[in-house]
Design a protein around this motif. Structure first.
Motif, mmCIF file in Angstrom:
data_model
loop_
_atom_site.group_PDB
_atom_site.id
_atom_site.type_symbol
_atom_site.label_atom_id
_atom_site.label_comp_id
_atom_site.label_asym_id
_atom_site.label_seq_id
_atom_site.Cartn_x
_atom_site.Cartn_y
_atom_site.Cartn_z
ATOM 1 N N VAL A 52 -28.037 8.997 42.037
ATOM 2 C CA VAL A 52 -28.079 8.629 40.543
ATOM 3 C C VAL A 52 -27.362 7.796 40.339
ATOM 4 C CG1 VAL A 52 -26.947 10.400 39.002
ATOM 5 C CG2 VAL A 52 -27.578 11.835 40.914
ATOM 6 N N ALA A 53 -26.567 6.925 40.869
ATOM 7 C CA ALA A 53 -25.891 5.267 40.257
ATOM 8 C C ALA A 53 -26.714 4.544 39.872
ATOM 9 C CB ALA A 53 -24.399 5.052 40.541
ATOM 10 N N ILE A 54 -27.358 4.723 41.780
ATOM 11 C CA ILE A 54 -28.516 3.474 42.023
ATOM 12 C C ILE A 54 -29.795 3.623 40.776
ATOM 13 C CG2 ILE A 54 -30.521 2.858 43.152
ATOM 14 C CD1 ILE A 54 -28.382 3.941 45.463
ATOM 15 N N PHE A 55 -30.664 4.487 40.056
ATOM 16 C CA PHE A 55 -31.078 4.625 39.301
ATOM 17 C C PHE A 55 -30.604 4.583 37.620
ATOM 18 C CE2 PHE A 55 -33.666 7.305 42.698
ATOM 19 C CZ PHE A 55 -34.482 7.615 42.753
ATOM 20 N N ILE A 56 -29.662 4.945 37.595
ATOM 21 C CA ILE A 56 -29.251 4.356 35.947
ATOM 22 C C ILE A 56 -29.157 3.260 36.256
ATOM 23 C CG2 ILE A 56 -27.212 4.311 34.653
ATOM 24 C CD1 ILE A 56 -26.402 7.541 35.132
ATOM 25 N N ALA A 57 -28.381 2.184 37.401
ATOM 26 C CA ALA A 57 -28.424 1.273 37.386
ATOM 27 C C ALA A 57 -29.582 -0.053 37.131
ATOM 28 C CB ALA A 57 -27.430 0.970 38.549
ATOM 29 N N VAL A 58 -30.545 0.473 38.101
ATOM 30 C CA VAL A 58 -31.766 0.231 37.733
ATOM 31 C C VAL A 58 -32.410 0.022 36.826
ATOM 32 C CG1 VAL A 58 -34.103 0.341 38.756
ATOM 33 C CG2 VAL A 58 -31.759 0.076 40.764
ATOM 34 N N ALA A 59 -32.280 1.477 36.033
ATOM 35 C CA ALA A 59 -33.106 1.717 34.963
ATOM 36 C C ALA A 59 -32.658 0.959 33.562
ATOM 37 C CB ALA A 59 -32.637 3.032 34.660
ATOM 38 N N PHE A 60 -31.281 0.608 32.992
ATOM 39 C CA PHE A 60 -30.032 0.162 32.673
ATOM 40 C C PHE A 60 -30.457 -1.269 33.178
ATOM 41 C CE2 PHE A 60 -26.359 -2.176 31.644
ATOM 42 C CZ PHE A 60 -26.868 -2.299 30.419
ATOM 43 N N TRP A 61 -30.786 -2.014 33.794
ATOM 44 C CA TRP A 61 -30.919 -3.593 33.826
ATOM 45 C C TRP A 61 -32.353 -3.532 34.169
ATOM 46 C CZ3 TRP A 61 -27.373 -6.746 33.774
ATOM 47 C CH2 TRP A 61 -25.324 -6.296 33.607
ATOM 48 N N SER A 62 -33.249 -2.791 33.976
ATOM 49 C CA SER A 62 -34.346 -3.333 34.656
ATOM 50 C C SER A 62 -34.531 -3.335 32.653
ATOM 51 C CB SER A 62 -35.804 -2.395 34.807
ATOM 52 O OG SER A 62 -35.451 -1.148 34.550
ATOM 53 N N TRP A 63 -34.404 -2.251 32.251
ATOM 54 C CA TRP A 63 -34.664 -2.636 30.271
ATOM 55 C C TRP A 63 -33.690 -3.362 30.228
ATOM 56 C CZ3 TRP A 63 -29.958 -1.774 26.635
ATOM 57 C CH2 TRP A 63 -30.699 -2.044 25.364
ATOM 58 N N LEU A 64 -32.917 -4.099 30.055
ATOM 59 C CA LEU A 64 -31.946 -5.765 29.779
ATOM 60 C C LEU A 64 -33.110 -7.025 30.442
ATOM 61 C CD1 LEU A 64 -28.841 -5.140 29.926
ATOM 62 C CD2 LEU A 64 -30.100 -5.371 28.489
ATOM 63 N N TRP A 65 -33.008 -7.005 31.512
ATOM 64 C CA TRP A 65 -33.888 -8.214 31.626
ATOM 65 C C TRP A 65 -34.993 -8.177 32.980
ATOM 66 C CZ3 TRP A 65 -28.270 -10.599 34.000
ATOM 67 C CH2 TRP A 65 -27.479 -10.687 33.622
ATOM 68 N N GLY A 66 -35.413 -7.057 32.560
ATOM 69 C CA GLY A 66 -36.903 -6.688 33.793
ATOM 70 C C GLY A 66 -36.751 -7.053 35.124
ATOM 71 N N LEU A 67 -38.176 -7.393 35.411
ATOM 72 C CA LEU A 67 -37.675 -7.344 37.201
ATOM 73 C C LEU A 67 -36.628 -8.078 37.430
ATOM 74 C CD1 LEU A 67 -39.185 -6.699 39.451
ATOM 75 C CD2 LEU A 67 -40.483 -8.711 39.689
ATOM 76 N N VAL A 68 -36.364 -9.157 37.037
ATOM 77 C CA VAL A 68 -35.011 -9.122 37.757
ATOM 78 C C VAL A 68 -34.129 -8.427 37.573
ATOM 79 C CG1 VAL A 68 -33.516 -11.491 37.138
ATOM 80 C CG2 VAL A 68 -35.778 -12.291 37.561
ATOM 81 N N GLY A 69 -33.574 -7.924 36.582
ATOM 82 C CA GLY A 69 -32.429 -6.892 36.190
ATOM 83 C C GLY A 69 -32.543 -6.233 37.330
#
Length: 401
Positions: A320-337
């Motif tokens: 759950v933490a992984i998916f939330i982190a991936v969704a959050f950082w991809s929203w912020l910085w795209g693929l790099v995030g």
């Protein structure tokens, strides 16, 4: 009616309790406002923060090598310069090797789509029916524009100008990242000396340095180990796909290595892309499924056996933490995030595990319980003379792992 003496302490205790509750609410409100402001700053100033964060991650990844060479007499500045040059050279070679096949794939994308649709025609028929139904529904609800009505659109910048701007911006970010990583690696013990100077008592200096060194050691070892494991996975997948005969096997190996920083999502994406290319490239559907099956096998071996055996279970994160982190950082910085989301989550977890007030947060991020609530961090057994002690550099050196 006079107030009894016993009622006075009770009223004072009630006032103190109310003030403490209000102060706790105020702290939560300030923390919420700070988090919102931080998210806005990370989003709107991503051109500044992204290279800085990448530089710190690169520096943490290469720190074990610099420390190893420093113990053997190699200056930090020299080893850091050589490592950054080697990293930049490797990155440039991979980009050069991948750029040609990637451009070819982009140019051949329409023909690949037509070939894939032709090979999967029997699977596409039910989907075509669903698309027809959705199109009719859109026409009835008025969501499809009338073809007889002219639409006015603003002219967008050309593809060449956009590409040139992206290349220039990317080159600038890469340059800032590498130069800052070089300075961080070459700084040696400067940051630790500043930490020592921030505390007065010797016990506080020792404890702060021990925590900082533990955090840095765990994070740097994890990042370096995961980077090497992902590189090995990319080599294994690229070599296997080349033996099978999949075109542009180097591209898929590099893609597998990069996307493996995304647990679950990266492996699934690599498998789907390789399956599409295999179906287009081979006439036999059974033989075409051999390549994605090999990718799946490599990811299972890496994820279920190699990584837990080498890294250990302590730094495992819950899904759950992984998916939330991936969704959050991809929203912020795209693929790099998205690629750096899990390493940043590991950094946060290690910090939380080393501070008593944050251990509950670290336990929440873990895949399983890694701490005993009754346990507390041990206090170093050192003297606590407030103003006496060895020099700053000696304290830093003695606290090094």
């Amino acid at each position: 009616m006079s107030t009894t003496p016993a009622a006075v302490p009770s009223e004072e205790a009630s006032i103190v309790e109310t003030a403490s509750s209000d102060l706790a609410k105020l702290r939560r409100m300030v923390l919420g406002l700070f988090l919102i402001a931080a998210c806005c700053a990370l989003y709107f100033a991503r051109d500044f923060f992204m290279p800085v964060v990448l530089a710190f991650l690169i520096a943490l990844t290469l720190t074990p090598i610099v420390r190893f060479l420093r113990k053997r007499g190699v200056p930090s500045a020299l080893s850091a310069t050589l490592l950054v040059i080697a990293f930049a050279t490797l990155f440039g070679l991979l980009a050069y090797m991948v750029s040609g096949p990637a451009i070819t794939l982009v140019n051949d994308a329409p023909s690949i789509g037509r070939t894939l649709a032709e090979r999967l025609r029997h699977v596409q028929r039910p989907l075509d029916r669903v698309n027809d139904i959705m199109h009719q529904f859109d026409m009835m609800t008025g969501q499809v524009s009338d073809p007889n009505v002219a639409e006015v659109t603003l002219a967008q910048p050309g593809v060449i100008s956009r590409a040139a701007g992206s290349v220039l911006s990317g080159a600038t970010s890469i340059g800032i990242t590498l130069v800052l990583a070089l300075f961080l690696l070459a700084s040696g013990t400067m940051f630790y000396e500043k930490i020592v100077q921030s505390f007065g008592r010797m016990s506080d200096k020792k404890r702060a340095l021990r925590v900082v060194y533990d955090v840095e050691r765990e994070i740097s070892r994890y990042l370096l180990t995961i980077a090497l494991i992902n590189a090995g996975l990319g080599v294994a997948i690229g070599t296997g796909l080349w033996i099978i005969g999949v075109p542009n096997a180097v591209v898929w190996g590099v893609m597998a290595a990069l996307l493996n920083f995304l647990p679950y999502i990266g492996a699934l994406t690599t498998m789907v892309v390789v399956a599409v290319i295999s179906i287009v490239s081979f006439d036999s559907l059974g033989f075409a499924l051999l390549a994605p099956a090999y990718v799946l096998l490599c990811n299972i071996i890496e994820g279920q056996f190699l990584t837990p055996l080498i890294v250990g279970r302590r730094l495992e994160l819950n899904a759950v933490a992984i998916f939330i982190a991936v969704a959050f950082w991809s929203w912020l910085w795209g693929l790099v995030g998205a690629l750096i989301a899990v390493p940043l989550l590991v950094v946060i977890k290690v910090f939380c595990d080393n501070f008593e007030n944050l251990q509950s947060m670290g336990n929440f991020l873990a895949a399983q319980q890694t701490m005993d609530p009754a346990e507390t961090a041990p206090e170093p057994a050192v003297s606590s003379a407030p103003h006496a002690g060895p020099a700053v550099l000696d304290v830093v050196t003695s606290a090094q792992p």
